[in-house]
Enzyme design. Structure first.
Site, PDB file in Angstrom:
ATOM      1  N   PRO A  47       0.807  -1.229   0.000  1.00 43.88           N
ATOM      2  CA  PRO A  47       0.000   0.000   0.000  1.00 43.88           C
ATOM      3  C   PRO A  47       0.837   1.275   0.000  1.00 43.88           C
ATOM      4  O   PRO A  47       1.802   1.414   0.759  1.00 43.88           O
ATOM      5  CB  PRO A  47      -0.821  -0.129   1.277  1.00 43.88           C
ATOM      6  N   CYS A  48       0.431   2.212  -0.863  1.00 46.44           N
ATOM      7  CA  CYS A  48       1.182   3.458  -1.021  1.00 46.44           C
ATOM      8  C   CYS A  48       0.668   4.580  -0.126  1.00 46.44           C
ATOM      9  O   CYS A  48       1.305   5.629  -0.010  1.00 46.44           O
ATOM     10  CB  CYS A  48       1.121   3.916  -2.475  1.00 46.44           C
TER      11      CYS A  48
END
Length: 238
Positions: A47-48
Site C-alpha cells: 500500500p502506497c
C-alpha cells in the site's frame, strides 16, 4: 483486504489469463514458511497510502503500512528475487527502511523511477520500482543454500493490449482521427460523458483499481534495467 481486487484476480484465473493459484485476502495472515525454497520471486505493490503525496504521509504510523509483513514473508520464503512497486514519494518516506531491510536479508538492491510515458503511453504515471537479488549472497555461501532458479533472465518483453486500430495505446484526447476509427470499429461504444453511459458495474471499485494499476510494459522495462544495473555492479566488483 479489498474484496474487489481479489474478485478480479479470481476471475482472471477462472478465465485462464492467470495460472490456478491460492488466494489470501490479507497479507498479514499469510504464512510463508510452507513456501520456503519453492518461490523464485516475490513481487507486488504494498500500500502506497503511508507514503503518497495524496495522503497524510504518516509512514510507519499509518495503519495501512504493510512493509513489516512483506519483510516477514520475504524472510519466511527467502526467494531469489524481490520486485516491488510504489509511488515516487516513497523515496522520501519509508524507502530507506525497505532498502536496509532487504540488504540485511542478503539482497543486493537497485531502485529507480520509471514512467508510463517512457514506453509510449499518453500519461506519466511515475512509479518507484525496487529489485532485490540474493543470487550473489547465496553463491558465496550465505542464505539457506536454496537451489538457484533454472530460468534464464527474461528477454525484453513488452506487454499491452492493442486498440482497435492496432496501436498499443488508446488515442489521446486531441486525436480526433483515431477516436473516429475507434468509434467506427467498436460495437456498442458510448462516450463516458454527460451521463450517457449508465449501469457500469462496480464503477467506484474499478476506478480505484485503475489508480492502483501498473502499466505492464513499465514493469518489464524496470525489471530489465534494474537487472542490468545489478549485473553491472557484480561485474565491477569482480
Amino acid at each position: 483486504r479489498e474484496a474487489f481486487p481479489v474478485a478480479v484476480t479470481l476471475a482472471r484465473i477462472q478465465e485462464g489469463y492467470l495460472d490456478d493459484a491460492p488466494i489470501w485476502s490479507d497479507a498479514t495472515t499469510f504464512d510463508g514458511k510452507p513456501w520456503h525454497g519453492k518461490v523464485d520471486c516475490i513481487t507486488g505493490g504494498y500500500p502506497c497510502q503511508p507514503f503518497s503525496n495524496a495522503g497524510s504521509r504518516k509512514g510507519e504510523d499509518d495503519p495501512r503500512h504493510l512493509w513489516p509483513d512483506i519483510r516477514r514473508i520475504i524472510g519466511e520464503v527467502q526467494p531469489r528475487f524481490c520486485f516491488f512497486e510504489n509511488v515516487a514519494n516513497h523515496l522520501r518516506i519509508g524507502f530507506e527502511s525497505v532498502w536496509r531491510d532487504l540488504c540485511a536479508m542478503g539482497y543486493t538492491v537497485e531502485a529507480g523511477l520509471f514512467t508510463a510515458s517512457e514506453v509510449g503511453a499518453p500519461h506519466k504515471r511515475e512509479r518507484l520500482f525496487i529489485l532485490g537479488d540474493a543470487t550473489q549472497h547465496r553463491l558465496q555461501g550465505g542464505g539457506t543454500g536454496r537451489r538457484q532458479s533454472p530460468y534464464p533472465s527474461p528477454a525484453t518483453p513488452l506487454f499491452g493490449r492493442s486498440g482497435s486500430d492496432g496501436a498499443l495505446w488508446p488515442p489521446t484526447r486531441d486525436d480526433a482521427d483515431r477516436w473516429g476509427k475507434v468509434r467506427q470499429s467498436g460495437e456498442g461504444l458510448e462516450p463516458a460523458i454527460c451521463r450517457v453511459a449508465n449501469g457500469i458495474p462496480h464503477r467506484v471499485d474499478r476506478i480505484a483499481a485503475l489508480g492502483n494499476a501498473v502499466v505492464p510494459a513499465v514493469a518489464a522495462k524496470a525489471w530489465q534495467e534494474l537487472r542490468e544495473r545489478l549485473n553491472n555492479a557484480k561485474t565491477n566488483q569482480q
